[in-house]
Design an enzyme around this catalytic site. Sequence first.
Site, PDB file in Angstrom:
ATOM      1  N   ARG A  73     -47.188  -8.685   2.328  1.00  0.00           N
ATOM      2  CA  ARG A  73     -48.027  -9.881   2.492  1.00  0.00           C
ATOM      3  C   ARG A  73     -49.182  -9.548   3.420  1.00  0.00           C
ATOM      4  O   ARG A  73     -50.304  -9.970   3.214  1.00  0.00           O
ATOM      5  CB  ARG A  73     -47.196 -11.043   2.999  1.00  0.00           C
ATOM      6  CG  ARG A  73     -46.548 -11.867   1.890  1.00  0.00           C
ATOM      7  CD  ARG A  73     -45.772 -11.058   0.855  1.00  0.00           C
ATOM      8  NE  ARG A  73     -45.119 -11.878  -0.148  1.00  0.00           N
ATOM      9  CZ  ARG A  73     -43.918 -12.448   0.014  1.00  0.00           C
ATOM     10  NH1 ARG A  73     -43.219 -12.242   1.116  1.00  0.00           N
ATOM     11  NH2 ARG A  73     -43.408 -13.177  -0.944  1.00  0.00           N
TER      12      ARG A  73
ATOM     13  N   ASP B 240     -44.575  -6.742  -3.990  1.00  0.00           N
ATOM     14  CA  ASP B 240     -44.508  -8.201  -4.188  1.00  0.00           C
ATOM     15  C   ASP B 240     -45.730  -8.642  -4.981  1.00  0.00           C
ATOM     16  O   ASP B 240     -46.539  -7.815  -5.412  1.00  0.00           O
ATOM     17  CB  ASP B 240     -44.404  -8.933  -2.836  1.00  0.00           C
ATOM     18  CG  ASP B 240     -43.543 -10.188  -2.942  1.00  0.00           C
ATOM     19  OD1 ASP B 240     -43.864 -11.043  -3.785  1.00  0.00           O
ATOM     20  OD2 ASP B 240     -42.551 -10.303  -2.209  1.00  0.00           O
TER      21      ASP B 240
ATOM     22  N   HIS C   4     -41.693 -11.615  -8.391  1.00  0.00           N
ATOM     23  CA  HIS C   4     -42.480 -10.994  -7.318  1.00  0.00           C
ATOM     24  C   HIS C   4     -43.115  -9.672  -7.778  1.00  0.00           C
ATOM     25  O   HIS C   4     -43.113  -8.689  -7.057  1.00  0.00           O
ATOM     26  CB  HIS C   4     -41.607 -10.759  -6.075  1.00  0.00           C
ATOM     27  CG  HIS C   4     -41.209 -12.038  -5.393  1.00  0.00           C
ATOM     28  ND1 HIS C   4     -42.036 -12.712  -4.528  1.00  0.00           N
ATOM     29  CD2 HIS C   4     -40.064 -12.771  -5.460  1.00  0.00           C
ATOM     30  CE1 HIS C   4     -41.411 -13.813  -4.079  1.00  0.00           C
ATOM     31  NE2 HIS C   4     -40.221 -13.865  -4.641  1.00  0.00           N
TER      32      HIS C   4
ATOM     33  N   ASP D 131     -34.765 -12.291  -6.284  1.00  0.00           N
ATOM     34  CA  ASP D 131     -34.961 -13.669  -5.829  1.00  0.00           C
ATOM     35  C   ASP D 131     -36.078 -14.359  -6.588  1.00  0.00           C
ATOM     36  O   ASP D 131     -36.913 -13.716  -7.211  1.00  0.00           O
ATOM     37  CB  ASP D 131     -35.318 -13.672  -4.330  1.00  0.00           C
ATOM     38  CG  ASP D 131     -36.588 -12.867  -4.050  1.00  0.00           C
ATOM     39  OD1 ASP D 131     -36.713 -11.764  -4.616  1.00  0.00           O
ATOM     40  OD2 ASP D 131     -37.457 -13.337  -3.293  1.00  0.00           O
ATOM     41  N   GLU D 132     -36.068 -15.658  -6.486  1.00  0.00           N
ATOM     42  CA  GLU D 132     -37.180 -16.509  -6.897  1.00  0.00           C
ATOM     43  C   GLU D 132     -37.848 -16.047  -8.198  1.00  0.00           C
ATOM     44  O   GLU D 132     -39.028 -15.730  -8.216  1.00  0.00           O
ATOM     45  CB  GLU D 132     -38.218 -16.554  -5.755  1.00  0.00           C
ATOM     46  CG  GLU D 132     -37.626 -17.104  -4.466  1.00  0.00           C
ATOM     47  CD  GLU D 132     -38.590 -17.103  -3.287  1.00  0.00           C
ATOM     48  OE1 GLU D 132     -38.501 -18.021  -2.470  1.00  0.00           O
ATOM     49  OE2 GLU D 132     -39.421 -16.186  -3.166  1.00  0.00           O
TER      50      GLU D 132
ATOM     51  N   TRP E  93     -29.395 -15.393   1.878  1.00  0.00           N
ATOM     52  CA  TRP E  93     -30.585 -15.879   2.597  1.00  0.00           C
ATOM     53  C   TRP E  93     -30.746 -17.388   2.526  1.00  0.00           C
ATOM     54  O   TRP E  93     -31.249 -18.003   3.453  1.00  0.00           O
ATOM     55  CB  TRP E  93     -31.844 -15.161   2.112  1.00  0.00           C
ATOM     56  CG  TRP E  93     -32.387 -15.559   0.757  1.00  0.00           C
ATOM     57  CD1 TRP E  93     -31.936 -15.127  -0.456  1.00  0.00           C
ATOM     58  CD2 TRP E  93     -33.478 -16.448   0.493  1.00  0.00           C
ATOM     59  NE1 TRP E  93     -32.677 -15.689  -1.463  1.00  0.00           N
ATOM     60  CE2 TRP E  93     -33.633 -16.498  -0.913  1.00  0.00           C
ATOM     61  CE3 TRP E  93     -34.335 -17.187   1.299  1.00  0.00           C
ATOM     62  CZ2 TRP E  93     -34.617 -17.281  -1.530  1.00  0.00           C
ATOM     63  CZ3 TRP E  93     -35.325 -17.969   0.685  1.00  0.00           C
ATOM     64  CH2 TRP E  93     -35.450 -18.005  -0.715  1.00  0.00           C
TER      65      TRP E  93
ATOM     66  N   PHE F 125     -37.102 -14.489  11.161  1.00  0.00           N
ATOM     67  CA  PHE F 125     -37.917 -14.344  12.370  1.00  0.00           C
ATOM     68  C   PHE F 125     -39.403 -14.592  12.072  1.00  0.00           C
ATOM     69  O   PHE F 125     -40.242 -14.513  12.965  1.00  0.00           O
ATOM     70  CB  PHE F 125     -37.708 -12.967  13.014  1.00  0.00           C
ATOM     71  CG  PHE F 125     -36.382 -12.813  13.741  1.00  0.00           C
ATOM     72  CD1 PHE F 125     -35.437 -13.822  13.741  1.00  0.00           C
ATOM     73  CD2 PHE F 125     -36.079 -11.645  14.433  1.00  0.00           C
ATOM     74  CE1 PHE F 125     -34.217 -13.692  14.414  1.00  0.00           C
ATOM     75  CE2 PHE F 125     -34.871 -11.496  15.110  1.00  0.00           C
ATOM     76  CZ  PHE F 125     -33.944 -12.518  15.102  1.00  0.00           C
ATOM     77  N   ASP F 126     -39.727 -14.887  10.789  1.00  0.00           N
ATOM     78  CA  ASP F 126     -41.088 -15.356  10.518  1.00  0.00           C
ATOM     79  C   ASP F 126     -41.183 -16.859  10.826  1.00  0.00           C
ATOM     80  O   ASP F 126     -42.278 -17.421  10.830  1.00  0.00           O
ATOM     81  CB  ASP F 126     -41.526 -15.069   9.072  1.00  0.00           C
ATOM     82  CG  ASP F 126     -40.558 -15.604   8.022  1.00  0.00           C
ATOM     83  OD1 ASP F 126     -39.339 -15.630   8.287  1.00  0.00           O
ATOM     84  OD2 ASP F 126     -41.018 -15.991   6.922  1.00  0.00           O
TER      85      ASP F 126
ATOM     86  N   THR G 247     -44.324 -11.614   6.206  1.00  0.00           N
ATOM     87  CA  THR G 247     -45.577 -11.537   6.966  1.00  0.00           C
ATOM     88  C   THR G 247     -46.743 -12.309   6.344  1.00  0.00           C
ATOM     89  O   THR G 247     -47.895 -11.947   6.511  1.00  0.00           O
ATOM     90  CB  THR G 247     -45.970 -10.056   7.170  1.00  0.00           C
ATOM     91  OG1 THR G 247     -46.066  -9.421   5.879  1.00  0.00           O
ATOM     92  CG2 THR G 247     -44.957  -9.337   8.018  1.00  0.00           C
TER      93      THR G 247
HETATM   94  C1  TNX Z   1     -38.526 -16.562   0.738  1.00  0.00           C
HETATM   95  S1  TNX Z   1     -36.274 -14.589   1.292  1.00  0.00           S
HETATM   96  C2  TNX Z   1     -38.736 -15.337   0.149  1.00  0.00           C
HETATM   97  C3  TNX Z   1     -39.929 -14.535   0.525  1.00  0.00           C
HETATM   98  C4  TNX Z   1     -40.830 -15.301   1.460  1.00  0.00           C
HETATM   99  C5  TNX Z   1     -39.982 -16.007   2.510  1.00  0.00           C
HETATM  100  C6  TNX Z   1     -40.760 -16.693   3.572  1.00  0.00           C
HETATM  101  C7  TNX Z   1     -36.630 -14.317  -0.153  1.00  0.00           C
HETATM  102  C8  TNX Z   1     -35.625 -13.626  -0.887  1.00  0.00           C
HETATM  103  N1  TNX Z   1     -37.805 -14.730  -0.658  1.00  0.00           N
HETATM  104  O1  TNX Z   1     -40.606 -14.119  -0.629  1.00  0.00           O
HETATM  105  O2  TNX Z   1     -41.709 -14.413   2.045  1.00  0.00           O
HETATM  106  O3  TNX Z   1     -39.160 -16.934   1.863  1.00  0.00           O
HETATM  107  O4  TNX Z   1     -39.937 -17.069   4.642  1.00  0.00           O
END
Ligand code: TNX
Length: 560
Positions: free
Chosen positions: A184, A213, A283, A346-347, A419, A445-446, A496
């Site tokens: 990032r 990403d 991502h 993820d996501e 997470w 920690f972000d 970040t």
């Molecule tokens: C979720 S943690 C995400 C990241 C983001 C983050 C910001 C995870 C597996 N995916 O892509 O940067 O939240 O806190």
Amino acid sequence: MKKVIFSLLVTIVAVTAAAQPLRADYRVVPLPDRIDGIKDRDFMLDGSCLIDYPLGNRDMERNAAMLSGYIEDLTGLHLSTRPTSRIYRDGCISLLLDPKVDSDEGYRITVTARGVEIAGKTPAGVFYGIQTLRKSIPAGQNGMNGMNGMNKQDGMDGKVLLPAAQVSASPRFGYRGMHLDCVRHFFGEETVKRYLDIMALHGMNRLHWHLTDDQGWRIEIQKYPRLTEVGGWRNGTTLGHNSPVNDGIRHGGYFTQAEIRDIVRYAADRYITIIPEIDMPGHMVAAMTAYPELGCTGGPYEVWTLWGVTDDILCIGKDQTLQFVKDVLDEVMALFPGQYIHIGGDESPRMRWQQCPLCQQRIRELGLVAKGKQSAEALLQGWFTTQVQNYLTAHGRRIIGWDELLDCDVDATATIMSWRGAEPGAQGAKLGHDVIMTPVGPLYFDYYQTDKTWNEPMAFGGCNTLKKVYDFEPVAADLPADVRHHILGAQANVWTEYITCEPQIQYQVLPRMAALAEVQWLQPTEKDYQDFMARLPQLVDIYKHYGWTYRARSLTDNEV
Ligand code: TNX
């Protein structure tokens, strides 16, 4: 005359004060399991002391050199190192391997009037003993500090009195991680190395390195040069929390393979294994910008300038995509010798797959049928993950993935990073997965470290105070006894999006890493927040000594 006597007195007082040796305090962070006094005179560490290590052992030789460097940093004393086949010599610090030390990463420090012995079952254990000895030396004493050179001018040489004692510890968890997102915002080799130094000081042993990403591709892959040539750069960055305003500044960069090898070696020298993350199938927009055929629509795509989750993910209907992933992983495996490769997971919104004829054809061919809460597309992600998993397993590696993998039927040899809270971790452990706990609360920690956010640099959101981090328990109280061993440890994540420079990284992690180190090293019964807060300033003096940025208010604001 009065004036002369007065200044004479001041000089005498100052010289006597400066002549006092520093006194080590073994109550460091993380707190050793045992500190037992020994009835003996204390040991005076001075410039005549040598650091002995076993002849012919390269790891121990490096350990000795590191210890010498640390002591010089803090006191100005230069201690020479010496290979020896004798186990112990008077007046020295002896580093030795001893199979009787409790655990692989445990250590035992013995200080008597005759000398200091730092023993470990392995060189890693010795290294943690070295960290404890290093942290026991007060770094914040006026005039005795090696960095300001006062001691040398005074003819003092920064001697340290080490109280006679035996100090020992073994870490509670084998996985003691920190994560760093170099996508990032891009941070180069020097920043990553300093991050590794900070981890070593805190007794941590795994760096989860987020390298790819939507907003950038940061690892050179020789077979696909456009990944970094094109995917390594974005045309600006959104301002604030995804505002429509873009700073218009091209941002990017990447690590060459030579730099990565160098960083991997630097980490290994500090007993830190790097786990690279190549996030897939979501991502991936930076890669798809470089090679649009990897996506379902064929693009064109643009390296993303916003934060969050996009709909564009890899097309799993094409064999070419799987080949791409394997090719990339071949180069990743050649660079990173550790057992684990993180494959993200993820996501990944699946709406493109719903509309993509090739992905739908794949679903039909595989006979994937929605069941319960799982759509056919979720099962397609499971199939894809399994292909990648099989490929890595055939090469002797294991995968880690984010907890979304639990939603798509992957087999239990995949290690899960919990997470989205702690619950997926418990669920994964019950299904037989190994688990690493990285819940957003309190291990992101972000996130802010206070609810008084107006005094803080912009962060993602949330509020993970030092106390919350300290109080975190990775093994849920109600987790059945027979699956508890699946919790390998804990890690804090540092995304970040809003972190643009190295001091800001340090600000977000310090001193929260100190609290995490006690979560990783101490048994729950050994933890005591008040006591930790009383020990923290001595560690913070080391942060100051190295010029690291940290959140000073966390030492005094008593936030819960
Ligand atoms: C979720 S943690 C995400 C990241 C983001 C983050 C910001 C995870 C597996 N995916 O892509 O940067 O939240 O806190």
